[in-house]
Design an enzyme around this catalytic site. Sequence first.
Site, mmCIF file in Angstrom:
data_model
loop_
_atom_site.group_PDB
_atom_site.id
_atom_site.type_symbol
_atom_site.label_atom_id
_atom_site.label_comp_id
_atom_site.label_asym_id
_atom_site.label_seq_id
_atom_site.Cartn_x
_atom_site.Cartn_y
_atom_site.Cartn_z
ATOM 1 N N SER A 139 20.979 18.983 -52.788
ATOM 2 C CA SER A 139 21.393 17.982 -52.114
ATOM 3 C C SER A 139 20.702 16.775 -52.127
ATOM 4 O O SER A 139 20.700 16.163 -53.196
ATOM 5 C CB SER A 139 21.628 18.659 -50.566
ATOM 6 O OG SER A 139 22.451 17.791 -49.852
ATOM 7 N N ASP A 155 32.545 21.256 -53.044
ATOM 8 C CA ASP A 155 31.647 21.033 -52.287
ATOM 9 C C ASP A 155 32.172 19.858 -51.305
ATOM 10 O O ASP A 155 32.684 18.669 -52.135
ATOM 11 C CB ASP A 155 30.367 20.573 -52.981
ATOM 12 C CG ASP A 155 29.277 20.190 -52.218
ATOM 13 O OD1 ASP A 155 29.317 19.754 -51.111
ATOM 14 O OD2 ASP A 155 28.054 20.148 -52.710
ATOM 15 N N HIS A 170 28.850 23.654 -51.016
ATOM 16 C CA HIS A 170 27.519 23.097 -51.069
ATOM 17 C C HIS A 170 26.634 23.831 -51.157
ATOM 18 O O HIS A 170 25.793 24.362 -50.093
ATOM 19 C CB HIS A 170 27.362 22.107 -49.823
ATOM 20 C CG HIS A 170 26.277 21.132 -49.933
ATOM 21 N ND1 HIS A 170 26.383 20.101 -50.914
ATOM 22 C CD2 HIS A 170 25.099 20.806 -49.007
ATOM 23 C CE1 HIS A 170 25.231 19.529 -50.493
ATOM 24 N NE2 HIS A 170 24.485 19.828 -49.876
#
Length: 258
Positions: free
Chosen positions: A116, A203, A235
Amino acid sequence: MKPIQYQSRDGMTIHGYLTLPKGAEAKNLPVVINPHGGPWARDQWGFNPEIQFLANRGYAVLQMNFRGSTGYGRAFWEASFGEWGLKMQDDVSDGVQWLIDQGIADPKRIAIYGGSYGGYTTLAGITFTPELYACAIDYVGVSNLFTFMETIPPYWELYRQMLYEMVGDPDDPTDKTRLEATSPVFHVDKIKAPLLIAQGAKDPRVNQAESDQMVAALEAKGIPVEYLLKENEGHGFRNEENRFEFYGAMERFLNQHL
């Protein structure tokens, strides 16, 4: 896993955690730098299966709570505003230099891996400081700050204006220039390190396009990249078979390049 601290180049105290392989002397080790996601979150002391996996395979791991990390007061958090790829990135680079100066890291065997925002930091690391890293693993990371802003999901709408203030507003000319300068996808020609990218096709936060455009840009420049795309993931990988495949790929990749 031991708490550590070092000074950033502009005088901030950065706290973090260093995990060493069992029985290894803290000298000239292969190291994985592991910046956390968020970025307005933090790493904490405690059992982390991912970190233990890496230590078990012989790698030291450094996790640093760069500026913007929570738990260190408001001023430390606000010091990250508008600093993606800039001072936030310097805090990570300064941690690498600290490891080298301490003699803990073998300068030729340092990898960076994150998910991320940590994935963004990974891509920024090999783009803006290519001399530091032998290889990199980007897990659902942001590569283009413009498309990242454009694809903010509807349920983040109230957060969007905060992100404009905390990261940058694409419609503001000054911010636009900075966002362009700090989006790794526009600067792939600087990358020298082999790269492994993992991405979930579903995601909602860091869309598949973030990884797709990075892979396309790298391939266009003839830079080697390994791409693990999973249609049934969001994600971060949750399905066990995908997690096994990802960590297996990570182990092979690090073994080959470190």
